[in-house]
Design a protein around this motif. Sequence first.
Motif, PDB file in Angstrom:
ATOM      1  N   ASN A   8       0.812  -1.220   0.000  1.00  0.00           N
ATOM      2  CA  ASN A   8       0.000   0.000   0.000  1.00  0.00           C
ATOM      3  C   ASN A   8       0.841   1.265   0.000  1.00  0.00           C
ATOM      4  N   GLY A   9       2.133   1.125   0.189  1.00  0.00           N
ATOM      5  CA  GLY A   9       3.004   2.284   0.193  1.00  0.00           C
ATOM      6  C   GLY A   9       4.349   1.964  -0.414  1.00  0.00           C
ATOM      7  N   CYS A  10       4.957   2.981  -1.039  1.00  0.00           N
ATOM      8  CA  CYS A  10       6.259   2.800  -1.670  1.00  0.00           C
ATOM      9  C   CYS A  10       7.316   2.612  -0.594  1.00  0.00           C
ATOM     10  N   MET A  11       8.107   1.549  -0.719  1.00  0.00           N
ATOM     11  CA  MET A  11       9.127   1.257   0.275  1.00  0.00           C
ATOM     12  C   MET A  11      10.344   2.163   0.138  1.00  0.00           C
ATOM     13  N   ASN A  12      10.386   2.928  -0.952  1.00  0.00           N
ATOM     14  CA  ASN A  12      11.513   3.816  -1.171  1.00  0.00           C
ATOM     15  C   ASN A  12      11.247   5.224  -0.648  1.00  0.00           C
ATOM     16  N   CYS A  13      10.090   5.802  -1.064  1.00  0.00           N
ATOM     17  CA  CYS A  13       9.803   7.192  -0.692  1.00  0.00           C
ATOM     18  C   CYS A  13       8.612   7.328   0.250  1.00  0.00           C
ATOM     19  N   GLY A  14       7.874   6.214   0.474  1.00  0.00           N
ATOM     20  CA  GLY A  14       6.741   6.253   1.383  1.00  0.00           C
ATOM     21  C   GLY A  14       5.451   6.746   0.779  1.00  0.00           C
ATOM     22  N   HIS A  15       5.426   7.006  -0.507  1.00  0.00           N
ATOM     23  CA  HIS A  15       4.222   7.505  -1.177  1.00  0.00           C
ATOM     24  C   HIS A  15       3.116   6.450  -1.110  1.00  0.00           C
ATOM     25  N   CYS A  27       8.551   8.178  -7.251  1.00  0.00           N
ATOM     26  CA  CYS A  27       9.992   7.929  -7.455  1.00  0.00           C
ATOM     27  C   CYS A  27      10.290   6.900  -8.543  1.00  0.00           C
ATOM     28  N   GLY A  28       9.278   6.156  -8.976  1.00  0.00           N
ATOM     29  CA  GLY A  28       9.469   5.204 -10.064  1.00  0.00           C
ATOM     30  C   GLY A  28       9.856   3.807  -9.638  1.00  0.00           C
ATOM     31  N   GLN A  29      10.043   3.547  -8.324  1.00  0.00           N
ATOM     32  CA  GLN A  29      10.406   2.206  -7.874  1.00  0.00           C
ATOM     33  C   GLN A  29       9.260   1.231  -8.089  1.00  0.00           C
ATOM     34  N   GLU A  30       9.593  -0.010  -8.415  1.00  0.00           N
ATOM     35  CA  GLU A  30       8.586  -1.033  -8.656  1.00  0.00           C
ATOM     36  C   GLU A  30       7.810  -1.328  -7.370  1.00  0.00           C
TER      37      GLU A  30
END
Length: 405
Positions: A8-15, A27-30
Motif C-alpha cells: 500500500n506504500g512505496c518502500m523507497n519514498c513512502g508515497h 519515485c518510479g520504484q517497482e
Amino acid sequence: MRIRRKSNGCMNCGHTLDSIYNYCPSCGQENNDNNISFGTLIKDFFTNYFAFDSKFARSVLPFFFKPGFLTNKYNEGKRVSYVHPVRLYFIVSLFFFFIFSLASKKVIEEQISNAKEIKNAIQLNSITGLDEETRKKISDALDSNTIDDINDDLENGNIEELVDLLDEKSKEKLLKVLDSTEVKQLNLNLKELTLNSLDTLNNQVDKWVNDPTIASLTKEKKTENNWNRIERLKENDDLSDAMIYDSLDLEDTSNFERYFWNQYIRTRRSDERLLTNYFLKNLPLMMLLLLPIFAFVLKVLYLRRKVLYIKHLIHALHLHSLAYIIYGTSILLMMYLFKDDDSTGWVSFITFVLVSTYSYVSFLKVYGQGWFKTLVKFNLLGFMYINLLGLSVVIEVFISGHDLE
C-alpha cells in the motif's frame, strides 16, 4: 505474467499507492514487496523467468517435432501463446553448457590422469639394481621427454649407465627427492654438479636462433619447425616462455604472427585445468556473439526473399536451442551409458544426422524454397559456420590463455 506482491506504500519514498500501480508515480520504484520466504522467492523466480506454464506446454511438441513451426508462428505475430525464443535459448543453453562443462572437465581430468599413469608406468624396468620405490621416484621427478631419452639410449641397463645419461639439472632434481641411501646407490656426487645449466640452455637457444640451415627453409617448413619446437620444449621447466619464443624462427613475420606465436606458447604451457575453466567460462558468451553472425549469413543467403534480419535471428535462436538439447543429451549418454569408442561414434553420428535433418526441414518450412536450392544454401551455411566456429574457438582459447597471465 510476472508475479508482483504489491504493497500500500512505496518502500523507497513512502508515497501511498493504489493496487493498480505497478510502479511508484513519485519515485518510479517497482511496487513489489520482496519480504518473502526463500522458497517463495525461488518459486517466483522460476515462474517469472522460466514460465513453465501452458505457454511452455504448447511449445514443447512443436519445438521438437515440427521444425520451423515456432519460428513461423512468431514471425506471424502469434507470440503470446508460445515461449519467447530468447527465453527458450537461455533456458536450453543453461542445460547444454552445464553438461558440456562437466564432460570437458571429465575429459581433461582423464587425460591428465592417463598421462600421469603413463609417466609413472615408466619405471625404468630395464635397469638392474634399482628397487621399485626408487624407480618410481626417478620417473616422477624427471619429465617424460628425459625418461624417453634415457630408455632410448640405455644399452647395458645398469645404474652407472643411468647416471651417465642424466644431465646436471636432472641430477639436481633427483637429489631433492631421493634419500641418502638412494643417492649413495646411484652414486650421485654433489661435487660433480654445477650451476651452469641455465647458461647451457641459453647457449642452445642462441644456437637455434643462429642456425644457418633454418634460413633456407620455406615459410611453411619454418612454421612446421616452430610447431614441433614448441611441442618439444613446452614441458621443459628450465625454459621460460620468452626463451622458447626467442628460439623460434620469426624472421619476416608480421606483428600479428609474432603475437600469435607468443600467445600459442603461453596457451600450450598453461595448466590444462585452468585453461579449460577459462575456456568454459567464455564459451557461452562466444556462442551468443555468433548468433547474430549466423543470422547475418542467413540474411545474405536469402537476400531475395526480403525477410527482415530479426526473423533470421529468431530462426537462429530456435535452431541453436534444438541443437543444444540434442547435443547436450548425447553428451550425457556418452558420459554414462555409451562409453566405448564404437558406441560414442554411433551416438555422435546419430546426433549429427538428427540436428542436420531437423535444421534442413526447418529451412524448407521457414523460407519456402525448393529442396535443391535449400540443400545448396544449407550446406553452404554449414561450411561457413563450421569454419567460423573453428576460428572462434581458436580465438577463444587464445583469450583464455591471455586471461591466465
